[in-house]
Design an enzyme around this catalytic site. Structure first.
Site, PDB file in Angstrom:
ATOM      1  N   ASP A  94       0.860  -1.187   0.000  1.00 54.53           N
ATOM      2  CA  ASP A  94       0.000   0.000   0.000  1.00 54.53           C
ATOM      3  C   ASP A  94       0.902   1.244   0.000  1.00 54.53           C
ATOM      4  OD1 ASP A  94      -3.090   0.653   0.399  1.00 54.53           O
ATOM      5  OD2 ASP A  94      -1.977   2.059   1.631  1.00 54.53           O
TER       6      ASP A  94
ATOM      7  N   TYR B  22      -3.006  11.136   1.856  1.00 57.22           N
ATOM      8  CA  TYR B  22      -3.478  11.141   0.470  1.00 57.22           C
ATOM      9  C   TYR B  22      -3.430  12.550  -0.106  1.00 57.22           C
ATOM     10  CZ  TYR B  22      -5.114   6.344   0.981  1.00 57.22           C
ATOM     11  OH  TYR B  22      -5.172   4.979   1.164  1.00 57.22           O
TER      12      TYR B  22
ATOM     13  N   HIS C 161      -4.743  -7.823  -0.551  1.00 56.53           N
ATOM     14  CA  HIS C 161      -4.016  -6.582  -0.311  1.00 56.53           C
ATOM     15  C   HIS C 161      -3.264  -6.583   1.013  1.00 56.53           C
ATOM     16  CE1 HIS C 161      -3.220  -2.389  -1.155  1.00 56.53           C
ATOM     17  NE2 HIS C 161      -3.668  -2.029   0.025  1.00 56.53           N
TER      18      HIS C 161
END
Length: 400
Positions: A171, A315, A369
């Site tokens: 990630d 982000y 993931h």
């Protein structure tokens, strides 16, 4: 640096219990399931377990005994990290880098397998909480993105005496590993990461867009793609259309969303649990991969530290740095792990090789993931195998 113990106050625990008792769930349409997000039926079940059966004191004690915790000031940040040093002087310093919505807890199965497995390799393991996550401090000023985090983690490894080290990242950890490899190759010697075509291919382009736009690096790429790669593009377009809403809002308005998630434990649980379900190889049953205790402990780490807003802010911050991140090619020898249910890993291998010096490419039969939680045995075994392969190519690579 100093040792650290997790110790959540009784007042904060009481506040959480009170908020859980006053949960107000939203309505749910019939026959929708997970299509619109975490369904009220599952959330109600999880909240009831949280209220009646889950024990934070028990989990806190386990966290303090299972991991060796430390905190240290670096780059004006107080950084929390787990550090398990091997008694073997020739052990490999291994930096484990988590992503969102995760924490160092993602490695609770992987660390003992790397430490105590029946393997020839031994590791000095360092697993930090990213700045703004968990028990690390929240960056107080704008501008602390992936580049600054990578620099801070590099400083941590050097401060611990690991002038040379290797990295595992997933990630955000993948992008952080890329920055470590491109900006700190004198320290970061080897990378093992999940399959990502980053940073050059940082948006989900359609095949037609790729062929019609003369991107400079496209000329070096084969136009012919395998059936599997074309399916991967279709999967990625589906991901873009149906699953990237979280990325857009966290990359533009994290503060607004944070007001809700920082106030409501049920809202925080819904936001995080949905990602663990959607991004894992659970075939629709989230608890086939993660226990309720694992999910709730992850959520509690975010809740008690108040870091959901600062974690999402990464982000936004990294979106401001894309122009800088787009430069460069990671020359550090890299292993790529591709798990079938990790939809972010569905892009063609040729694109991945535009960014990474790929020396090992492994496609697994199961896992998603969160491979350190879902398939820790397979992951640990392949990490070892890759280091053996690198050593056969260059016996002098391990100069720690």
């Amino acid at each position: 640096m100093g040792t650290f113990e997790i110790n959540v106050s009784s007042e904060d625990q009481s506040d959480l219990r009170e908020r859980i008792s006053r949960t107000r769930l939203p309505d749910q349409q019939e026959g929708v399931g997970w299509d619109q997000g975490t369904p009220s039926a599952y959330l109600e079940e999880l909240i009831e377990y949280w209220r009646s059966s889950y024990s934070w004191p028990k989990q806190q004690e386990w966290l303090n005994t299972h991991f060796k915790h430390f905190r240290q000031h670096l780059n004006r940040q107080q950084l929390h990290y787990v550090h398990h040093a091997s008694p073997d002087a020739d052990a490999i310093p291994l930096l484990l880098v988590h992503g969102w919505p995760s924490s160092f807890l993602d490695f609770h199965k992987l660390i003992p397998r790397l430490e105590h497995g029946s393997r020839r390799r031994r590791y000095h393991i360092v697993a930090p909480s990213l700045p703004g996550y968990g028990f690390s401090a929240k960056p107080a000023q704008p501008g602390f993105g992936v580049i600054q985090i990578a620099s801070t983690l590099n400083d941590l490894m050097v401060a611990l005496g690991y002038r040379h080290y290797v990295v595992y990242g997933g990630d955000w950890g993948t992008l952080i590993a890329f920055v470590l490899g491109t900006r700190h190759p004198q320290n970061c010697r080897v990378i093992y990461t999940l399959a990502r075509a980053v940073p050059r291919l940082h948006r989900p382009w359609h095949v037609a867009q790729l062929l019609n736009h003369r991107l400079p690096w496209l000329n070096k790429m084969p136009i012919t793609m395998t059936h599997s790669e074309l399916k991967g593009l279709d999967d990625y377009r589906h991901l873009e259309k149906h699953e990237f809403g979280y990325r857009h809002i966290q990359g533009t308005k994290p503060q607004t969303l944070g007001c809700a998630l920082n106030y409501s434990p049920a809202g925080l649980a819904a936001w995080i649990v949905e990602k663990y379900k959607t991004w894992s190889d659970c075939h629709g049953n989230i608890e086939s991969r993660f226990t309720k205790d694992e999910l709730l402990t992850q959520i509690c780490i975010y809740w008690f530290t108040g870091t959901i807003t600062s974690s999402m802010r990464l982000y936004y911050e990294s979106g401001q740095q894309w122009a800088s991140l787009m430069q460069g090619y990671c020359k550090v020898p890299t292993a790529i792990a591709k798990f079938p249910a990790d939809h972010f890993s569905s892009l063609p291998r040729a694109w991945i090789e535009q960014a990474w010096n790929v020396k090992h490419f492994k496609e697994f039969d199961s896992g998603g993931h969160f491979p350190a939680l879902e398939e820790p045995d397979l992951l640990a075994e392949d990490i070892d195998r890759f280091f053996d392969q690198i050593e056969s190519l260059d016996p002098k690579w391990q100069r720690f």
